[in-house]
Design a protein around this motif. Structure first.
Motif: not given
Length: 365
Positions: A235-241
């Protein structure tokens, strides 16, 4: 005359006689007061449970408060027949509608009611306003996904880009990725769908660096982004949309209904309007289930109550998520046929079969 005077003086001295309460009446009055107090307390004292009952059932080809539930412009549409209903659950409990002892007792004698611990449905420390906001957000997301699935299934193109929506404080990617970045590619694989990200990242070893291209302020930026291990996943540690460009305008008016469970039925109704012929063949369908961008039908809650509500509304067939079939055991109303589905494509297929009169051999719960 003297005797009369004495009687008047006696009345003036002692006053009129009063009839006292009989012991039996005193007991009855006391019991009445106790009952009133007990009932009041039963309505004030709360029980940490959630009570589920059948909620409203809505035909997506109908209206709510005089306005159509579904309207499409910018694309060719076709007449429909029959019904495609989304079903709901009426729930008491949680921070917004706490359950009183009296309600709890009444629910125990209600055949259609289900009593669960409040913790099954509500997180501790979450306010009623937060619950409402979450339900509204989930319905908004469900509508958007339903539009994407239906439009693409009808043959229309829905371009999509994936944006960085959030970067955690301790993100493995550090400050390399920024909110608003459009992910162009990961390890040389073009990212044009939300599910593509999961597919590509599923091949990455946790802790490895990933070659990324993002579009930032209109320019492509090439990055080598480190990952972290999250339960065996990189994981990158980001949220995507996702962000979509819709080829047609689809308006949905669902009133004050919240949550994601109407997604599958909304997608079917939109698809029906965008494709020739009546999908239902005039039959009355109801159903439930979340929908993901790749067409997977997901689990919901309150299937038992939704089955009861659907039959009361006149539905003949009910589309239920395959993962929730166990909830239907022993709770299918007479006259209602429950069909299990696991994908949008399967839902379309079984509805077409029923419309054509092929009602045997359907996958049931």
């Amino acid at each position: 005359m003297g005797g009369t005077a004495v009687a008047e003086d006696d009345a003036q001295q002692h006053g009129p006689r009063r009839a006292g309460l009989r012991p039996r009446n005193v007991v009855l009055l006391a019991v009445g007061i106790v009952i009133v107090i007990a009932v009041a307390l039963l309505n004030v004292i709360h029980v940490p449970v959630a009570i589920l009952r059948p909620g409203p059932v809505q035909n997506i080809f109908g209206e709510i408060n005089g306005k159509p539930v579904l309207q499409i412009s910018g694309a060719k549409t076709y007449p429909t027949s029959g019904t495609l209903d989304f079903t709901t659950v009426s729930m008491a409990g949680g921070p917004q509608y706490p359950v009183s002892v009296m309600e709890w007792i009444g629910a125990k004698f209600d055949h259609d009611a289900e009593i669960d611990p409040a913790s099954m449905w509500f997180q501790s420390g979450v306010s009623g306003k937060q619950v409402q906001q979450q339900n509204t957000s989930e319905m908004t997301d469900a509508q958007q996904t339903a539009k994407v699935v239906a439009l693409r299934a009808s043959g229309l193109k829905v371009p999509e880009v994936i944006k960085v929506a959030m970067v955690a404080d301790n993100a493995a990617s550090g400050k390399l990725l920024k909110v608003g970045d459009v992910i162009v590619s990961i390890n040389k694989t073009a990212i044009d769908r939300l599910d593509t990200v999961a597919q590509v990242m599923g091949k990455v070893k946790p802790g490895a660096k990933v070659a990324m291209v993002v579009s930032r302020n209109g320019e492509d930026v090439r990055l080598s982004v480190p990952t972290a291990d999250n339960s065996g996943r990189a994981v990158f540690g980001i949220g995507i949309t996702p962000s979509y460009t819709f080829p047609a305008k689809v308006n949905l008016n669902v009133g004050d209904v919240g949550g994601p469970s109407a997604g599958t039925m909304l997608s079917l109704a939109i698809y029906d309007k965008l494709t020739p012929g009546s999908l239902t063949g005039g039959k009355k369908f109801a159903g439930t289930g979340t929908i993901s961008e790749d067409g997977v039908v997901g689990p919901i809650g309150g299937l038992r109550q939704k089955l009861a509500g659907a039959r009361s509304a006149g539905a003949q067939y009910f589309l239920a998520p395959a993962s929730d079939c166990s909830q239907a055991k022993g709770h299918v109303p007479a006259g209602l046929t429950v069909i299990k589905i696991s994908s949008f494509g399967q839902a379309v297929s079984v509805v077409k079969k029923v419309a054509a009169g092929q009602t045997t051999g359907l996958p049931g719960c």
